[in-house]
Structure formats: structure tokens, C-alpha cells
Design a protein around this motif. Structure first.
Motif, PDB file in Angstrom:
ATOM      1  N   GLY A   6       0.808  -1.212   0.000  1.00 37.18           N
ATOM      2  CA  GLY A   6       0.000   0.000   0.000  1.00 37.18           C
ATOM      3  C   GLY A   6       0.841   1.262   0.000  1.00 37.18           C
ATOM      4  N   VAL A   7       2.078   1.193   0.493  1.00 40.69           N
ATOM      5  CA  VAL A   7       2.965   2.354   0.470  1.00 40.69           C
ATOM      6  C   VAL A   7       3.255   2.741  -0.984  1.00 40.69           C
ATOM      7  N   GLU A   8       3.578   1.760  -1.797  1.00 35.68           N
ATOM      8  CA  GLU A   8       3.853   2.028  -3.219  1.00 35.68           C
ATOM      9  C   GLU A   8       2.609   2.625  -3.882  1.00 35.68           C
ATOM     10  N   TRP A   9       1.468   2.027  -3.616  1.00 41.29           N
ATOM     11  CA  TRP A   9       0.227   2.484  -4.234  1.00 41.29           C
ATOM     12  C   TRP A   9      -0.088   3.915  -3.803  1.00 41.29           C
ATOM     13  N   ALA A  10       0.101   4.211  -2.526  1.00 41.29           N
ATOM     14  CA  ALA A  10      -0.176   5.545  -1.997  1.00 41.29           C
ATOM     15  C   ALA A  10       0.769   6.580  -2.595  1.00 41.29           C
ATOM     16  N   LEU A  11       2.042   6.231  -2.705  1.00 45.06           N
ATOM     17  CA  LEU A  11       3.009   7.172  -3.284  1.00 45.06           C
ATOM     18  C   LEU A  11       2.663   7.483  -4.733  1.00 45.06           C
ATOM     19  N   HIS A  12       2.354   6.457  -5.514  1.00 44.04           N
ATOM     20  CA  HIS A  12       1.986   6.687  -6.917  1.00 44.04           C
ATOM     21  C   HIS A  12       0.695   7.503  -7.019  1.00 44.04           C
ATOM     22  N   SER A  13      -0.246   7.257  -6.142  1.00 39.30           N
ATOM     23  CA  SER A  13      -1.493   8.026  -6.161  1.00 39.30           C
ATOM     24  C   SER A  13      -1.223   9.495  -5.862  1.00 39.30           C
ATOM     25  N   CYS A  14      -0.369   9.764  -4.896  1.00 38.49           N
ATOM     26  CA  CYS A  14       0.002  11.156  -4.583  1.00 38.49           C
ATOM     27  C   CYS A  14       0.649  11.828  -5.790  1.00 38.49           C
ATOM     28  N   VAL A  15       1.562  11.134  -6.431  1.00 41.00           N
ATOM     29  CA  VAL A  15       2.248  11.695  -7.604  1.00 41.00           C
ATOM     30  C   VAL A  15       1.231  11.979  -8.709  1.00 41.00           C
ATOM     31  N   ASN A  16       0.362  11.032  -8.999  1.00 45.71           N
ATOM     32  CA  ASN A  16      -0.631  11.222 -10.063  1.00 45.71           C
ATOM     33  C   ASN A  16      -1.558  12.395  -9.772  1.00 45.71           C
ATOM     34  N   LEU A  17      -1.944  12.556  -8.517  1.00 48.80           N
ATOM     35  CA  LEU A  17      -2.837  13.664  -8.165  1.00 48.80           C
ATOM     36  C   LEU A  17      -2.164  15.024  -8.371  1.00 48.80           C
ATOM     37  N   CYS A  18      -0.860  15.061  -8.360  1.00 46.35           N
ATOM     38  CA  CYS A  18      -0.141  16.319  -8.614  1.00 46.35           C
ATOM     39  C   CYS A  18      -0.395  16.824 -10.024  1.00 46.35           C
ATOM     40  N   TRP A  19      -0.670  15.935 -10.958  1.00 45.58           N
ATOM     41  CA  TRP A  19      -0.866  16.331 -12.350  1.00 45.58           C
ATOM     42  C   TRP A  19      -2.323  16.643 -12.682  1.00 45.58           C
ATOM     43  N   ILE A  20      -3.195  16.482 -11.700  1.00 44.83           N
ATOM     44  CA  ILE A  20      -4.592  16.872 -11.891  1.00 44.83           C
ATOM     45  C   ILE A  20      -5.042  17.679 -10.660  1.00 44.83           C
ATOM     46  N   PRO A  21      -4.347  18.801 -10.424  1.00 45.53           N
ATOM     47  CA  PRO A  21      -4.605  19.591  -9.214  1.00 45.53           C
ATOM     48  C   PRO A  21      -6.019  20.160  -9.199  1.00 45.53           C
ATOM     49  N   GLY A  22      -6.559  20.254  -7.992  1.00 46.08           N
ATOM     50  CA  GLY A  22      -7.880  20.822  -7.811  1.00 46.08           C
ATOM     51  C   GLY A  22      -9.012  19.884  -8.160  1.00 46.08           C
ATOM     52  N   GLU A  23      -8.694  18.730  -8.698  1.00 48.94           N
ATOM     53  CA  GLU A  23      -9.710  17.758  -9.077  1.00 48.94           C
ATOM     54  C   GLU A  23      -9.779  16.674  -8.013  1.00 48.94           C
ATOM     55  N   THR A  24     -10.987  16.266  -7.660  1.00 49.69           N
ATOM     56  CA  THR A  24     -11.114  15.104  -6.784  1.00 49.69           C
ATOM     57  C   THR A  24     -11.236  13.876  -7.676  1.00 49.69           C
ATOM     58  N   VAL A  25     -10.564  12.829  -7.267  1.00 47.86           N
ATOM     59  CA  VAL A  25     -10.540  11.592  -8.048  1.00 47.86           C
ATOM     60  C   VAL A  25     -10.964  10.455  -7.136  1.00 47.86           C
ATOM     61  N   THR A  26     -11.886   9.645  -7.607  1.00 46.46           N
ATOM     62  CA  THR A  26     -12.384   8.539  -6.787  1.00 46.46           C
ATOM     63  C   THR A  26     -11.312   7.454  -6.645  1.00 46.46           C
ATOM     64  N   ALA A  27     -11.465   6.673  -5.604  1.00 47.35           N
ATOM     65  CA  ALA A  27     -10.571   5.526  -5.400  1.00 47.35           C
ATOM     66  C   ALA A  27     -10.678   4.575  -6.581  1.00 47.35           C
ATOM     67  N   LYS A  28     -11.879   4.432  -7.120  1.00 47.08           N
ATOM     68  CA  LYS A  28     -12.090   3.540  -8.263  1.00 47.08           C
ATOM     69  C   LYS A  28     -11.253   3.986  -9.466  1.00 47.08           C
ATOM     70  N   ARG A  29     -11.254   5.281  -9.746  1.00 40.67           N
ATOM     71  CA  ARG A  29     -10.471   5.800 -10.883  1.00 40.67           C
ATOM     72  C   ARG A  29      -8.969   5.681 -10.610  1.00 40.67           C
ATOM     73  N   LEU A  30      -8.550   6.007  -9.388  1.00 36.21           N
ATOM     74  CA  LEU A  30      -7.126   5.871  -9.059  1.00 36.21           C
ATOM     75  C   LEU A  30      -6.684   4.415  -9.157  1.00 36.21           C
ATOM     76  N   ALA A  31      -7.537   3.512  -8.699  1.00 32.87           N
ATOM     77  CA  ALA A  31      -7.211   2.083  -8.758  1.00 32.87           C
ATOM     78  C   ALA A  31      -7.143   1.601 -10.204  1.00 32.87           C
ATOM     79  N   ALA A  32      -8.035   2.087 -11.042  1.00 30.70           N
ATOM     80  CA  ALA A  32      -8.067   1.658 -12.442  1.00 30.70           C
ATOM     81  C   ALA A  32      -6.784   2.033 -13.177  1.00 30.70           C
ATOM     82  N   PHE A  33      -6.141   3.121 -12.774  1.00 26.51           N
ATOM     83  CA  PHE A  33      -4.922   3.573 -13.442  1.00 26.51           C
ATOM     84  C   PHE A  33      -3.849   2.483 -13.461  1.00 26.51           C
ATOM     85  N   TYR A  34      -3.749   1.723 -12.359  1.00 32.30           N
ATOM     86  CA  TYR A  34      -2.749   0.645 -12.263  1.00 32.30           C
ATOM     87  C   TYR A  34      -3.391  -0.735 -12.125  1.00 32.30           C
TER      88      TYR A  34
END
Length: 160
Positions: A6-34
Motif C-alpha cells: 500500500g505504500v507504493e500504491w499511496a506514493l503513486h497516487s500522490c504523484v498522479n494527483l499532482c498532475w490533476i490539481p484541484g480535481e477530486t478523483v475517486t478511489a475507483k479511478r485511481l485504482a483503475a490507473f494501475y
């Protein structure tokens, strides 16, 4: 030392959210990315929200976003949020049960194995505390300049 995946997953999620600032992203969408299990990633994201690293919004437009600026989120912050703050090595004072043991000694303080492990963990934690999500983002952007736009495009085109 083995970190929770989960540490790896959380770090990648944080990084990805940096490129879509101000947008809320569901866990489902973040999970689908990987192609990760949504329920398990959601637990990690909730842990980040409890730690103040992410914010969570309920409802149809809900999801997760970073709660702090990326330069204010260290890798250690994420590791502690997911794996906890407990030391990786815990001295159980097995020397007390060995031959010639001193029953009054505090072997957590005098044991050379314990002190070596403590020093190593401090180096590890200092390194994690010295690196931020912003550092990772900058390195990715330098090494793989197409990644931020590819990430934004992927999330923009993902249905639901």
C-alpha cells in the motif's frame, strides 16, 4: 524490512494527483490507473486522509485530492500513514535469556545489535524525510516529460 504494498500504491497516487490539481478523483479511478483492487487502495487513501496528506470528499463529485502541497509531503509521511510509526526493528532483549545474562541490564540500550539496527533505521527515516512528493514529480517530469500530460489525458478520458 518489508513495506506494505500500500505504500507504493499511496506514493503513486500522490504523484498522479499532482498532475490533476484541484480535481477530486475517486478511489475507483485511481485504482483503475494501475489495475489495483479498489477496496484495498481505498483503505490506503483513507489512511492518507486521516494523516492529513489527502482530503476526502463524499458524494457524486467526491473523491480524493492532496490536502497539502507536494513539497510539504515527505515520503516518510506516506510510509508512516500507511505502515505506522513503529520502528521496523524491535529489540525483545533476548540477551536476558542467554548465558551470562545480567537480569538487571536494559539490553535495549546496551545491545550492539539493537543499536546498529536503530542507527540504520535513523538513516532510512532521514532519507525518506528528506524526499518529497514534489521531488519525485520533478524527477518524473525531467526523465519522462510526457507522463504528466499522459496522466491528465488518461484520467480525462476514463469513464466514471
Amino acid at each position: 524490512m518489508k513495506m506494505n504494498e500500500g505504500v507504493e500504491w499511496a506514493l503513486h497516487s500522490c504523484v498522479n494527483l499532482c498532475w490533476i490539481p484541484g480535481e477530486t478523483v475517486t478511489a475507483k479511478r485511481l485504482a483503475a490507473f494501475y489495475n489495483l483492487p479498489t477496496a484495498y487502495l481505498n483503505k490506503q487513501l483513507q489512511a492518507l486522509a486521516r494523516a492529513g496528506i489527502m482530503s476526502s470528499t463524499s458524494g457524486p463529485k467526491g473523491g480524493f485530492q492532496l490536502a497539502r502541497q507536494p513539497e510539504n509531503i515527505t515520503l516518510l509521511d506516506v510510509v508512516v500513514a500507511i505502515d505506522g510509526a513503529e520502528d521496523a526493528f524491535r529489540c525483545t532483549e533476548i540477551l536476558k535469556d542467554g548465558p551470562g545474562a545480567d537480569p538487571t541490564a536494559d539490553y535495549r540500550k546496551t545491545c550492539l545489535v539493537a543499536s546498529s539496527m536503530r542507527r540504520a533505521e535513523l538513516v532510512y527515516r532521514r532519507e525518506l524525510a528528506a524526499r518529497t512528493i514534489a521531488d519525485i514529480v520533478a524527477e518524473v517530469e525531467q526523465t519522462f516529460p510526457q507522463t504528466p500530460e499522459n496522466t491528465r489525458t488518461w484520467f480525462a478520458n476514463l469513464k466514471s
